[in-house]
Design an enzyme around this catalytic site. Structure first.
Site, short mmCIF file in Angstrom:
data_model
loop_
_atom_site.label_atom_id
_atom_site.label_comp_id
_atom_site.label_asym_id
_atom_site.label_seq_id
_atom_site.Cartn_x
_atom_site.Cartn_y
_atom_site.Cartn_z
N GLU A 179 0.81 -1.22 0.00
CA GLU A 179 0.00 0.00 0.00
C GLU A 179 0.84 1.27 0.00
O GLU A 179 0.66 2.16 0.83
CB GLU A 179 -1.00 -0.05 1.16
CG GLU A 179 -1.97 -1.21 0.99
CD GLU A 179 -2.98 -1.38 2.11
OE1 GLU A 179 -3.22 -0.39 2.83
OE2 GLU A 179 -3.52 -2.49 2.27
N PRO A 199 3.60 6.74 8.16
CA PRO A 199 2.76 6.71 9.37
C PRO A 199 1.45 5.95 9.19
O PRO A 199 0.85 5.53 10.17
CB PRO A 199 2.48 8.19 9.65
CG PRO A 199 2.71 8.88 8.34
CD PRO A 199 3.78 8.11 7.66
N HIS A 419 -14.54 -11.01 6.99
CA HIS A 419 -13.67 -11.64 7.99
C HIS A 419 -12.38 -10.84 8.11
O HIS A 419 -11.46 -11.02 7.32
CB HIS A 419 -13.30 -13.07 7.57
CG HIS A 419 -14.45 -14.03 7.63
ND1 HIS A 419 -14.41 -15.25 6.96
CD2 HIS A 419 -15.63 -14.00 8.29
CE1 HIS A 419 -15.54 -15.90 7.21
NE2 HIS A 419 -16.31 -15.17 8.00
N HIS A 488 -8.07 -8.60 1.34
CA HIS A 488 -7.35 -7.34 1.58
C HIS A 488 -6.07 -7.67 2.35
O HIS A 488 -5.99 -8.71 3.00
CB HIS A 488 -8.22 -6.34 2.33
CG HIS A 488 -9.16 -5.63 1.41
ND1 HIS A 488 -9.29 -4.27 1.39
CD2 HIS A 488 -9.98 -6.11 0.43
CE1 HIS A 488 -10.16 -3.93 0.45
NE2 HIS A 488 -10.61 -5.03 -0.15
N GLU A 489 -5.08 -6.77 2.24
CA GLU A 489 -3.74 -7.07 2.75
C GLU A 489 -3.34 -8.48 2.30
O GLU A 489 -2.96 -9.34 3.10
CB GLU A 489 -3.65 -6.95 4.29
CG GLU A 489 -3.96 -5.56 4.81
CD GLU A 489 -5.45 -5.25 4.81
OE1 GLU A 489 -6.23 -6.14 5.18
OE2 GLU A 489 -5.85 -4.14 4.42
N GLU A 507 -7.11 -6.55 -2.70
CA GLU A 507 -6.62 -5.18 -2.55
C GLU A 507 -5.17 -5.21 -3.03
O GLU A 507 -4.89 -5.35 -4.20
CB GLU A 507 -6.77 -4.74 -1.09
CG GLU A 507 -6.54 -3.27 -0.88
CD GLU A 507 -6.52 -2.90 0.59
OE1 GLU A 507 -6.99 -1.82 0.92
OE2 GLU A 507 -6.02 -3.68 1.42
N GLU A 513 -9.48 3.93 0.46
CA GLU A 513 -9.55 4.22 1.89
C GLU A 513 -8.51 5.27 2.33
O GLU A 513 -8.75 6.04 3.25
CB GLU A 513 -9.36 2.94 2.71
CG GLU A 513 -8.02 2.26 2.46
CD GLU A 513 -7.91 0.88 3.12
OE1 GLU A 513 -8.95 0.22 3.30
OE2 GLU A 513 -6.79 0.47 3.46
C1 NOJ Z 1 -8.35 -2.66 5.71
C2 NOJ Z 1 -9.14 -2.90 4.48
O1 NOJ Z 1 -8.43 -2.54 3.33
C3 NOJ Z 1 -10.41 -2.10 4.59
O2 NOJ Z 1 -11.16 -2.22 3.40
C4 NOJ Z 1 -11.18 -2.56 5.78
O3 NOJ Z 1 -12.30 -1.72 5.94
C5 NOJ Z 1 -10.34 -2.51 7.06
N1 NOJ Z 1 -9.07 -3.11 6.85
C6 NOJ Z 1 -11.01 -3.21 8.20
O4 NOJ Z 1 -11.05 -4.59 7.95
CA CA Z 2 -5.93 -1.98 3.23
#
Ligand code: NOJ
Ligand code: CA
Length: 711
Positions: A179, A199, A419, A488-489, A507, A513
């Protein structure tokens, strides 16, 4: 002709035939089917393998060596001789169950080299090259070794020796997260270390000057190169170590302090493919299916339990700080608003979910994601021991799970499970079986997973072998239950969606975000014109487009989205994903009690395609893509620009001949600007055929979207 000359000639012919035969046996060069790309394999004087790549006779990758280091056994490096080689040509095609296009052509020439050490160990190494018209892939096969069944690889040393100080769009070789914003520099100026200590990253480890893949470059002659990997299975993700002075990269696998190396594998073993896309047009990077072709065919059968769709979600409201994931409002990610800490602003409550369901049902959106529905969010961040915190079965007290599910069903909306594992994969693995059963019992077919934070156990990283195997287990177990995964991650995409089409999106980039809370000004206007030619080459992106309330001053004065509204619309076409979020709050899509006129594009736009064409584009500047919807035959076009305004001519010559289309153009108003006037738009309607053209002005940070509905 005298006798002597005749004798001499026949001897010469004999020699020629003989060399041809022996060259056949140990062929060391191979070209692409169209002959433009050539790879030459070589053994150095000391018997070390290397390769070179030529494009139209120009060297694009100079002599690049290959070797492996192991724990406790000698390296596989030199002392090799070439025993034999094999050539074959494959020309076939396969169909995607969902994707950018229906049919994928798979045409390549393959050369496999069989090497053996001449020393006493006599170990073997096979190197296989596959050359396509748009690039190449190669991988190593390490055959069984006498008395050794398992090896711990401490280093794979695959070199990529560049032939110029190319312009590069790169993110650091972070072992935990992708990211990062893309930086544009010459190769000699890449400095990944300078990207440490951001940060806003929940976990980040950049051990050295390396970049992550896909990494895309442009040579002084205008040739595009992109380096990545395909079919990352039971191995560590590959970063590329940068040698600024010698213009050279070398594979650097993500490690594990627990393993004390990079990857532990049983022999025989095949590594992932190391890939190099080579293109003369930037847009062809995006159209290429090389990474997918280098993966195995579908291994899980029909995935029609997953329907490509658009979805709304209780999501953006937490990111901008309107509501919270947890019940008490104490554990927010970056959304703490002065004076509101501790006040109960839990987003995932029954009433709010019903509001989103009503909005989705009224506006042709099929899915709903609800984050913060389950217990655990009160401890998920700032807790060192996150093991056992999340529970994937138990809803918060103000969220009536059954009631929401019943309401969604009645309204024809499909609920997507969430999840968040908080990077505690062992806790997740323990609950996976029951959690997936629970989903299916409730008619849920897809889940968004998340891995925020540092991996537990300490010493493992998101992109190391241990996590690669975890992400694979999730795909396997989910497939067995007919569940699709949006991670995600994640680990980066390497084309596995061909083998596991339940891997629908991920992601793995700096998503929308960041615009809600990043302290560095958010994603710059050229972010997605860069992403399209870098991250997007690896596979579908859950970027979560669709912000209409660009400045969201009601919630955050210091953050905003750095694009126009029309740019947000364009992203539904520019970014490919079989699931596309419609991410803003329902009330932000309403004007005086009516749905926003530009929302019509989001309702209409397809999510599953028969064909995709990149009409124009230049990395980090602009990109324009047209996609034909599967089933309806309607086309959609999206175009975006960076911080510069731009005129873009759309030539509709891709449309079906003899058909008239009702075109609706959603574009920036004359005075639109991503910063000073981002929501100003215009809608224009006209009829077009495949001989029509239209010229569109894009504002700074702007874009346009066109729907082309068959008449
Ligand atoms: C990071 C994710 O990228 C985001 O989409 C999600 O809302 C938050 N984590 C919480 O799970
Ligand atoms: Ca993320």
């Amino acid at each position: 002709m005298n006798r002597k000359v005749l004798l001499y000639l026949s001897a010469a012919i004999f020699v020629m035939v003989f060399t041809a035969c022996s060259a056949e046996k140990t062929k060391t060069t191979v070209t692409s089917p169209d002959g433009n790309i050539e790879v030459a394999f070589n053994l150095s004087g000391s018997g070390q393998p290397s390769y070179m790549v030529m494009h139209k006779k120009e060297t694009v990758i100079d002599t690049s060596y290959m070797s492996f280091d192991f724990k406790n056994i000698p390296s596989l490096k030199d002392g090799f001789e070439l025993i034999s080689s094999d050539m074959k040509t494959i020309e076939s095609s396969w169909d995607m169950q969902w994707g950018e296009q229906t049919t994928v052509k798979n045409h390549y020439n393959e050369l496999t080299l069989y090497l053996q050490e001449t020393g006493e160990l006599k170990r073997k190494l096979n190197i296989c090259f596959r050359i396509y018209d748009d690039g190449l892939g190669f991988r190593y096969e390490i055959p069984a070794m006498e008395g050794v069944s398992e090896v711990l690889i401490t280093d794979e040393n695959t070199e990529f020796n560049l032939t110029g100080d190319h312009k590069v769009w790169w993110i650091p070789g972070d072992w935990d997260i992708y990211e990062h914003l893309y930086t544009e520099t010459n190769f000699s100026e890449i400095d990944a270390i300078s990207k440490r200590n951001h940060p806003n990253l929940s976990a980040s480890y950049i051990p050295e000057n390396a970049v992550n893949t896909p990494v895309t470059m442009k040579s002084a002659d205008g040739l595009y190169l992109s380096f990545h990997e395909a079919d990352l299975t039971n191995y560590a993700g590959m970063t590329l170590k940068v040698d600024n002075d010698n213009l050279k990269m070398e594979s650097e696998l993500v490690g594990s302090e627990i393993l004390g190396g990079k990857a532990k594998v049983n022999l025989p073993f095949s590594t992932p493919w190391r890939t190099i896309q080579i293109e003369e047009r930037a847009g062809d990077l995006i159209e290429s299916k090389l990474t997918l072709n280098l993966n195995e065919p579908n291994a899980i059968g029909d995935v029609s339990y997953f329907t490509p769709m658009k979805y709304v979600g209780i999501w953006w409201e937490m990111h901008i700080g309107k509501s919270t994931w947890d019940l008490e409002g104490t554990q927010d990610m970056n959304t703490y608003i002065e004076g509101q800490r501790g006040s109960s602003r839990h987003g995932a409550n029954t009433e709010n979910a019903k509001k989103y369901i009503d909005f989705a049902a009224a506006n042709g959106i099929k899915g709903l994601l609800v984050e913060g529905w389950n217990t655990g969010w009160d401890q998920w961040i700032n807790t060192e021991d996150r093991e056992g915190v999340f529970d994937f079965m138990t809803p918060y007290s103000d969220y009536n799970f059954e009631e929401v599910m019943a309401y969604a069903k009645e309204k024809g909306v499909e609920v997507i499970m969430h999840h968040e594992t908080s990077a505690a994969p062992r806790t997740y693995e323990k609950q996976m079986e029951v959690a997936y059963n629970f989903m299916k019992e409730n008619g849920m077919n897809s889940v968004k997973t998340g891995y925020v934070g540092k991996i537990i156990p300490k010493g493992e990283y998101h992109h190391g072998q241990w996590m690669v195997n975890h992400y694979q287990k999730v795909l396997d177990d989910a497939a067995a239950k007919k569940i699709a995964i949006n991670a995600h991650e994640p680990i980066k995409a390497t084309g596995k969606r061909r083998t596991y089409p339940n891997a629908i999106a991920r992601e793995g980039l700096r998503g929308q975000e960041f615009n809600a809370w990043a302290t560095d000004g958010g994603n710059p206007p050229d972010h997605l014109s860069t992403v399209a030619f870098t991250r997007m080459l690896s596979g579908p992106i859950d970027f979560t487009p669709g912000v209409f309330n660009i400045k969201f001053d009601e919630y955050k004065k210091s953050n905003q989205v750095n694009t126009t509204l029309a740019h947000q619309l364009a992203l539904y076409v520019v970014i490919y994903s079989p699931i596309q979020m419609v991410c803003d709050l329902p009330e932000h899509y309403m004007v005086n009690g009516e749905i926003h006129p530009a929302f019509k594009f989001i309702t209409d736009v397809g999510v599953d395609w028969e064909a995709s064409k990149v009409l124009d584009g230049e990395i980090a500047d602009h990109v324009m893509i047209a996609r034909k919807e599967k089933g309806s035959g309607n086309w959609f076009v999206g175009g975006i620009t960076d911080e510069n305004s731009r005129k873009q001519t759309v030539n509709f010559n891709f449309l079906d001949e003899g058909t008239t289309y009702a075109a609706t153009i959603y574009k920036d108003a004359d005075d639109a600007h991503y910063d000073t006037n981002p929501e100003a738009y215009e809608i224009q309607a006209m009829e077009v055929t495949n001989t029509s053209n239209v010229e569109i002005e894009l504002a700074p940070g702007g874009g346009f979207a066109i729907s082309l509905i068959k008449k």
